[in-house]
Design an enzyme around this catalytic site. Structure first.
Site, PDB file in Angstrom:
ATOM      1  CB  SER A  49      76.648  86.116   0.128  1.00 40.54           C
ATOM      2  OG  SER A  49      75.509  86.910  -0.140  1.00 40.54           O
ATOM      3  N   GLY A  50      76.567  85.189  -2.702  1.00 37.57           N
ATOM      4  CA  GLY A  50      75.923  85.028  -4.002  1.00 37.57           C
ATOM      5  C   GLY A  50      74.419  85.190  -3.952  1.00 37.57           C
TER       6      GLY A  50
END
Length: 193
Positions: A49-50
């Site tokens: 994920s970011g």
């Protein structure tokens, strides 16, 4: 020109051989650890994920080391912890408290607006980020963990090595053939004189 071709040939051989060795290490490490590859004592994790951008881009591989003593961790360290039975998360420590005899960490993803809702108990801390990141390599690692990826990462470099060997051998045979023809031509010239 021959020296340049030989240098290019040797360079390609080293590149292909290195890729084969790297692919074999990644595949064997992934299979032997049940999907969590390890290299030189570091466990490799794929960023999914970011939440930690810009520190880690999605799809990167980060190297983490097991934490022997959670009390050695400090504010600002990036840790990997078990969020629940099936989920590991890598976030930054933003606070540490001692609750009774337990050490508790408050964490937050660098790119998240709010801190993580649940505190992290010391026994749930799996590893600490080592500072080593390889951008976008996580996609390759994820691919390598699948059966088709394993097959391709082992077969394709092997085929490339075989192709390289065939090209090298055919070039050597052509060179031998040219030298043989040159020697035969020189021998015929001497006989006809």
């Amino acid at each position: 020109m021959k020296k340049i071709m030989k240098w290019v040939s040797n360079f390609l051989y080293v590149i292909i051989f290195t890729l084969i060795i790297a692919a074999v290490i990644v595949v064997i490490s992934t299979k032997s650890s049940g999907g969590e590859p390890q290299l030189f004592g570091y466990q490799l994790k794929t960023v999914l994920s970011g939440s930690m951008e810009p520190e880690f881009k999605t799809g990167s591989i980060i190297a983490v080391q097991k934490v022997a003593n959670p009390e050695s961790l400090k504010k600002g360290d990036i840790i990997t912890f078990m969020q629940d039975q099936n989920t590991m998360v890598t976030h930054r420590i933003i606070g540490i408290t001692k609750h009774k005899s337990n050490l508790v960490f408050k964490t937050k993803g660098d790119n998240n607006q709010n801190p993580d809702s649940d505190p992290v108990l010391a026994e749930n801390v799996v590893a600490k980020y080592s500072g080593i990141t390889v951008p976008y390599a996580g996609y390759l690692l994820d691919f390598a963990s699948k059966p088709i990826g394993t097959a391709i990462l082992l077969i394709v470099p092997g085929l490339l090595l075989i192709l390289y060997a065939v090209i090298t051998i055919s070039a050597a045979l052509r060179e031998i053939d040219q030298k043989t023809k040159a020697i035969e031509a020189a021998g015929k010239d001497r006989v006809s004189m």
